[in-house]
Design a protein around this motif. Structure first.
Motif, PDB file in Angstrom:
ATOM      1  N   ALA A 162       0.872  -1.166   0.000  1.00 44.95           N
ATOM      2  CA  ALA A 162       0.000   0.000   0.000  1.00 44.95           C
ATOM      3  C   ALA A 162       0.913   1.221   0.000  1.00 44.95           C
ATOM      4  N   TYR A 163       0.371   2.360  -0.381  1.00 40.47           N
ATOM      5  CA  TYR A 163       1.165   3.591  -0.404  1.00 40.47           C
ATOM      6  C   TYR A 163       0.391   4.713   0.271  1.00 40.47           C
ATOM      7  N   LEU A 164       1.140   5.611   0.924  1.00 41.03           N
ATOM      8  CA  LEU A 164       0.570   6.865   1.403  1.00 41.03           C
ATOM      9  C   LEU A 164       1.231   7.994   0.638  1.00 41.03           C
ATOM     10  N   ILE A 165       0.420   8.987   0.267  1.00 39.85           N
ATOM     11  CA  ILE A 165       0.976  10.243  -0.235  1.00 39.85           C
ATOM     12  C   ILE A 165       0.466  11.352   0.672  1.00 39.85           C
ATOM     13  N   HIS A 166       1.307  12.343   0.903  1.00 41.31           N
ATOM     14  CA  HIS A 166       0.986  13.380   1.879  1.00 41.31           C
ATOM     15  C   HIS A 166       1.434  14.737   1.360  1.00 41.31           C
ATOM     16  N   ASP A 167       0.542  15.696   1.506  1.00 43.82           N
ATOM     17  CA  ASP A 167       0.851  17.071   1.114  1.00 43.82           C
ATOM     18  C   ASP A 167       1.073  17.894   2.379  1.00 43.82           C
ATOM     19  N   ALA A 168       2.304  18.335   2.578  1.00 42.27           N
ATOM     20  CA  ALA A 168       2.650  19.067   3.804  1.00 42.27           C
ATOM     21  C   ALA A 168       1.892  20.392   3.894  1.00 42.27           C
ATOM     22  N   GLU A 169       1.541  20.980   2.742  1.00 41.14           N
ATOM     23  CA  GLU A 169       0.862  22.287   2.778  1.00 41.14           C
ATOM     24  C   GLU A 169      -0.577  22.175   3.269  1.00 41.14           C
ATOM     25  N   VAL A 184      -9.078  14.411 -10.887  1.00 46.67           N
ATOM     26  CA  VAL A 184      -9.569  14.482  -9.508  1.00 46.67           C
ATOM     27  C   VAL A 184      -8.517  15.187  -8.662  1.00 46.67           C
ATOM     28  N   THR A 185      -8.944  16.114  -7.813  1.00 46.20           N
ATOM     29  CA  THR A 185      -7.981  16.763  -6.917  1.00 46.20           C
ATOM     30  C   THR A 185      -7.814  15.900  -5.669  1.00 46.20           C
ATOM     31  N   ILE A 186      -6.585  15.451  -5.461  1.00 40.75           N
ATOM     32  CA  ILE A 186      -6.240  14.605  -4.315  1.00 40.75           C
ATOM     33  C   ILE A 186      -4.949  15.157  -3.712  1.00 40.75           C
ATOM     34  N   CYS A 187      -4.945  15.398  -2.401  1.00 37.42           N
ATOM     35  CA  CYS A 187      -3.765  15.967  -1.731  1.00 37.42           C
ATOM     36  C   CYS A 187      -3.318  17.263  -2.424  1.00 37.42           C
TER      37      CYS A 187
END
Ligand code: ZN
Ligand code: FE
Length: 255
Positions: free
Chosen positions: A16-23, A99-102
């Protein structure tokens, strides 16, 4: 700023993967094989899960979802074509959807072949594509539902992305894939070098699934069905690429 990416080993050989936007603080999960390692990875980083992308309906990609939904109530995104056999979706998507994601505009591709309704999601700004069981590191998913022609068409869509794109796939199958690829493409120096690097990574217990599309184009036999040298190597010069792909896939099934 590009998204942060975390690779999470799950079950025997899933990722599995996580993506993260610090902003924005938003975090998305790609596939939910099992809840434990995913919830631990989120807790460790103090991240709040905002979205889940389900690539396809197979149990080893969705069965971990219920406790994750209970903990975070994320928006669950999956293929409209598979809505009847996926967990309840908050957003049903189709080929070509944006699609807007993160905080990033992501592009949805239908990559049917392994299943009909399998999706891949591309984040062009961060240069990431999540392919699960369609394009895999040195391989591609087995054809459980779709045809060889369908999978070949799906792989061509992915192959058109920039070479620098990081490919994030669903299983640790790379060493077996490399051993098979060498039977098809024994004189491919890039493949020989890559196989040595994969052996070293597995000896050290490191995942091998993050590759670049450029690397796949040079070494993955399933992306090379229209390459004259590969066609020559299996005695199919001038054949339809979809037929060459089908032959390579059959050989892998019997490997
Ligand atoms: Zn699958
Ligand atoms: Fe799988």
């Amino acid at each position: 700023m590009p998204l942060s990416l975390v690779t999470i080993p799950c079950l025997a050989d899933n990722y599995a993967y996580l993506i993260h936007d610090a902003e924005t603080g938003e975090t998305a999960l790609i596939d939910a094989p099992e809840p434990g390692p995913i919830l631990a990875a989120l807790t460790e980083r103090g991240w709040q899960l905002t979205d889940v992308i389900l690539t396809h309906h197979h149990w080893d990609h969705i069965d971990g979802l219920p406790p994750i939904v209970e903990a975070f109530a994320p928006r669950v995104i999956g293929a409209a074509a598979d809505a009847h056999r996926l967990p309840p979706l908050d957003l049903a998507v189709r080929d070509g959807d944006a699609v807007t994601i993160c905080g990033e505009t992501a592009q949805v591709f239908d990559v049917s072949g392994h299943t009909v309704g399998h999706i891949a999601v591309h984040f062009p700004t961060s240069g990431l594509v999540f392919t699960a069981d369609s394009l895999m590191a040195l391989g591609c998913g087995r054809l459980f539902e779709g045809t060889a022609a369908q999978m070949w068409a799906s792989l061509l869509k992915l192959r058109a992305l920039p070479d620098s794109t990081t490919v994030c796939s669903g299983h640790e199958y790379t060493l077996g894939n490399a051993r098979f690829a060498l039977t098809i493409d024994p004189d491919n120096v890039a493949l020989q070098l890559r196989t040595a690097a994969i052996e070293e990574a597995r000896d050290e217990g490191r995942p091998t699934v993050l590759t670049t599309l450029g690397e796949e184009k040079a070494t993955n036999p399933f992306l090379r069905a229209d390459a004259p040298d590969l066609q020559a190597a299996i005695g199919m010069v001038g054949a339809e690429p979809a037929d060459v792909f089908a032959e390579v896939r059959t050989r892998k099934d019997n490997f």
